[in-house]
Write a protein that holds these residues in place. Structure first.
Motif, PDB file in Angstrom:
ATOM      1  N   ARG A 152       0.778  -1.122   0.041  1.00 37.11           N
ATOM      2  CA  ARG A 152       0.177  -0.026   0.005  1.00 37.11           C
ATOM      3  C   ARG A 152       0.720   1.136  -0.038  1.00 37.11           C
ATOM      4  N   LEU A 153       2.167   1.079   0.417  1.00 32.77           N
ATOM      5  CA  LEU A 153       2.947   2.283   0.615  1.00 32.77           C
ATOM      6  C   LEU A 153       3.395   2.808  -0.698  1.00 32.77           C
ATOM      7  N   LEU A 154       3.317   2.109  -1.961  1.00 27.69           N
ATOM      8  CA  LEU A 154       3.629   2.492  -3.105  1.00 27.69           C
ATOM      9  C   LEU A 154       2.199   3.441  -3.743  1.00 27.69           C
ATOM     10  N   GLN A 155       1.433   3.490  -2.937  1.00 25.88           N
ATOM     11  CA  GLN A 155       0.243   4.496  -3.257  1.00 25.88           C
ATOM     12  C   GLN A 155       0.806   5.861  -3.186  1.00 25.88           C
ATOM     13  N   ILE A 156       1.850   5.951  -2.291  1.00 26.00           N
ATOM     14  CA  ILE A 156       2.381   7.396  -1.865  1.00 26.00           C
ATOM     15  C   ILE A 156       3.184   7.856  -3.360  1.00 26.00           C
ATOM     16  N   MET A 160       6.877  12.484  -3.045  1.00 29.04           N
ATOM     17  CA  MET A 160       6.744  12.476  -1.765  1.00 29.04           C
ATOM     18  C   MET A 160       7.431  11.863  -0.867  1.00 29.04           C
ATOM     19  N   ARG A 161       8.095  10.553  -1.496  1.00 31.86           N
ATOM     20  CA  ARG A 161       8.593   9.548  -0.676  1.00 31.86           C
ATOM     21  C   ARG A 161       9.908  10.368  -0.032  1.00 31.86           C
ATOM     22  N   LYS A 162      10.727  11.164  -0.792  1.00 33.14           N
ATOM     23  CA  LYS A 162      11.958  11.400  -0.344  1.00 33.14           C
ATOM     24  C   LYS A 162      11.774  12.405   0.881  1.00 33.14           C
ATOM     25  N   ALA A 163      10.715  13.137   1.034  1.00 30.42           N
ATOM     26  CA  ALA A 163      10.395  14.163   1.790  1.00 30.42           C
ATOM     27  C   ALA A 163       9.908  13.604   3.105  1.00 30.42           C
ATOM     28  N   ILE A 164       9.264  12.505   2.959  1.00 26.48           N
ATOM     29  CA  ILE A 164       8.736  11.546   4.121  1.00 26.48           C
ATOM     30  C   ILE A 164      10.146  10.807   4.884  1.00 26.48           C
ATOM     31  N   ILE A 165      11.022  10.431   4.237  1.00 32.57           N
ATOM     32  CA  ILE A 165      12.161   9.757   4.816  1.00 32.57           C
ATOM     33  C   ILE A 165      12.980  10.704   5.385  1.00 32.57           C
ATOM     34  N   GLU A 166      13.308  11.968   4.537  1.00 30.58           N
ATOM     35  CA  GLU A 166      14.150  12.773   5.013  1.00 30.58           C
ATOM     36  C   GLU A 166      13.845  13.829   6.393  1.00 30.58           C
ATOM     37  N   ASN A 167      12.402  13.602   6.571  1.00 32.89           N
ATOM     38  CA  ASN A 167      12.025  14.231   7.678  1.00 32.89           C
ATOM     39  C   ASN A 167      11.468  13.408   9.011  1.00 32.89           C
ATOM     40  N   GLY A 168      11.742  12.112   8.677  1.00 38.22           N
ATOM     41  CA  GLY A 168      11.899  11.055   9.626  1.00 38.22           C
ATOM     42  C   GLY A 168      10.384  10.880  10.255  1.00 38.22           C
ATOM     43  N   LEU A 169       9.161  10.779   9.172  1.00 38.55           N
ATOM     44  CA  LEU A 169       8.060  10.627   9.341  1.00 38.55           C
ATOM     45  C   LEU A 169       7.843   9.082   9.746  1.00 38.55           C
ATOM     46  N   THR A 170       6.873   8.897  10.575  1.00 40.98           N
ATOM     47  CA  THR A 170       6.651   7.273  10.852  1.00 40.98           C
ATOM     48  C   THR A 170       5.527   6.789   9.956  1.00 40.98           C
ATOM     49  N   GLU A 171       5.389   5.446   9.925  1.00 46.50           N
ATOM     50  CA  GLU A 171       4.630   4.704   9.266  1.00 46.50           C
ATOM     51  C   GLU A 171       3.386   5.188   9.801  1.00 46.50           C
ATOM     52  N   ARG A 179      -5.149   7.676   3.732  1.00 47.26           N
ATOM     53  CA  ARG A 179      -6.508   7.818   4.211  1.00 47.26           C
ATOM     54  C   ARG A 179      -7.227   8.890   3.017  1.00 47.26           C
ATOM     55  N   LEU A 180      -6.103   9.755   2.606  1.00 47.65           N
ATOM     56  CA  LEU A 180      -6.742  10.709   1.978  1.00 47.65           C
ATOM     57  C   LEU A 180      -6.745  10.326   0.333  1.00 47.65           C
ATOM     58  N   PRO A 181      -8.007  10.837  -0.413  1.00 48.93           N
ATOM     59  CA  PRO A 181      -8.191  10.169  -1.514  1.00 48.93           C
ATOM     60  C   PRO A 181      -7.503  10.747  -2.902  1.00 48.93           C
ATOM     61  N   SER A 182      -6.922  11.770  -2.465  1.00 46.44           N
ATOM     62  CA  SER A 182      -6.141  12.603  -3.780  1.00 46.44           C
ATOM     63  C   SER A 182      -4.690  12.956  -3.457  1.00 46.44           C
ATOM     64  N   ASP A 183      -3.821  12.793  -4.361  1.00 48.94           N
ATOM     65  CA  ASP A 183      -2.724  13.261  -4.161  1.00 48.94           C
ATOM     66  C   ASP A 183      -2.338  14.582  -3.788  1.00 48.94           C
ATOM     67  N   LYS A 184      -3.241  15.386  -4.015  1.00 44.15           N
ATOM     68  CA  LYS A 184      -3.290  16.883  -3.759  1.00 44.15           C
ATOM     69  C   LYS A 184      -3.518  17.010  -2.344  1.00 44.15           C
ATOM     70  N   ASP A 185      -4.584  16.235  -1.813  1.00 42.69           N
ATOM     71  CA  ASP A 185      -4.728  16.239  -0.337  1.00 42.69           C
ATOM     72  C   ASP A 185      -3.424  15.696   0.493  1.00 42.69           C
ATOM     73  N   LYS A 186      -2.988  14.525  -0.058  1.00 44.17           N
ATOM     74  CA  LYS A 186      -1.772  14.016   0.540  1.00 44.17           C
ATOM     75  C   LYS A 186      -0.733  14.897   0.535  1.00 44.17           C
ATOM     76  N   GLU A 187      -0.346  15.719  -0.454  1.00 40.07           N
ATOM     77  CA  GLU A 187       0.579  16.900  -0.222  1.00 40.07           C
ATOM     78  C   GLU A 187       0.455  17.874   0.496  1.00 40.07           C
ATOM     79  N   THR A 188      -0.952  18.364   0.779  1.00 40.68           N
ATOM     80  CA  THR A 188      -1.271  19.309   1.655  1.00 40.68           C
ATOM     81  C   THR A 188      -1.220  18.757   3.142  1.00 40.68           C
ATOM     82  N   LEU A 189      -1.511  17.521   3.614  1.00 35.65           N
ATOM     83  CA  LEU A 189      -1.100  17.098   4.867  1.00 35.65           C
ATOM     84  C   LEU A 189       0.403  16.761   5.175  1.00 35.65           C
TER      85      LEU A 189
END
Length: 214
Positions: A152-156, A160-171, A179-189
């Protein structure tokens, strides 16, 4: 971190150590590792300059009469930067599927792959070997449920993946993004989490707000 239960000793191989000219080694085209920390690479390069390669790389002979890397991408890059002409390598003799599977198992056992890279390893294993997800999960020693969570992680989106890793976000942060339906909403969050340094609880509240306005 999931550790594979399968060991390379279960893959039929014949191995010997040889010194291989660096220019004859090509990186593994199916290398799962995407991100290489610059600072750690500099330290590794300095170490290679000082004492050389301690742990041999793992390679197999390719059709072009050269060698393809199975494991040791960081060591190969460090050796290239250090100007080495040859590096010690374990030469494996395996059939194609066993070779590919052995490489993936090595990556998941010996490298600190991030969650996205692990997901890509699983996806590549299934696509190249033709295994279904249940059989792949069994071979990698993980549950089918965890297998699905990883995939499911491949839906990201990739950007966005590099920013997630570099900023140490958790799973758990990533699960909120999913949980967000659109890529735009994902980017906003994601932007809110990073700029506001939101913990999971605060990020979940922001996620609900975005879902409510959508």
């Amino acid at each position: 971190k999931t550790v594979c239960k399968m060991r390379l000793s279960k893959v039929k191989t014949e191995a010997r150590i040889i010194n291989v000219p660096i220019h004859l080694i090509r990186s593994n085209p199916l290398q799962p590792r995407i991100y290489f920390d610059d600072e750690n690479m500099e330290l590794l390069t300095a170490s290679v300059c000082a004492i050389g390669i301690i742990e041999p790389l793992t390679v197999y002979e390719n059709e072009e009469h050269g060698y393809t890397l199975l494991s040791g991408e960081r060591r190969l890059r460090a050796a290239q930067k250090a100007g080495l002409e040859r590096v010690p390598c374990v030469l494996l003799d395996m059939v194609t599927t066993e070779r590919f599977f052995a490489g993936l198992v090595q990556d998941m056992q010996s490298q600190k792959l991030n969650c996205f890279e692990e997901a890509m390893v699983i996806d590549k294993l299934c696509s190249v070997t033709g295994l279904n997800y249940t059989d792949a999960a069994e071979k990698l020693g993980i549950s089918p449920t965890l297998m699905q969570k990883r995939l499911r992680l491949l839906q990201i989106p990739v950007n966005m993946r590099k920013a997630i890793i570099e900023n140490g976000l958790t799973e758990k942060h990533i699960a909120l993004l999913l949980r967000l339906p659109s890529d735009k909403d994902k980017e906003t969050l994601l932007r809110e989490i990073i700029t506001g340094r939101l913990n999971v609880s605060s990020a979940e509240k922001k996620c609900r707000e975005i879902l409510a306005t959508g």
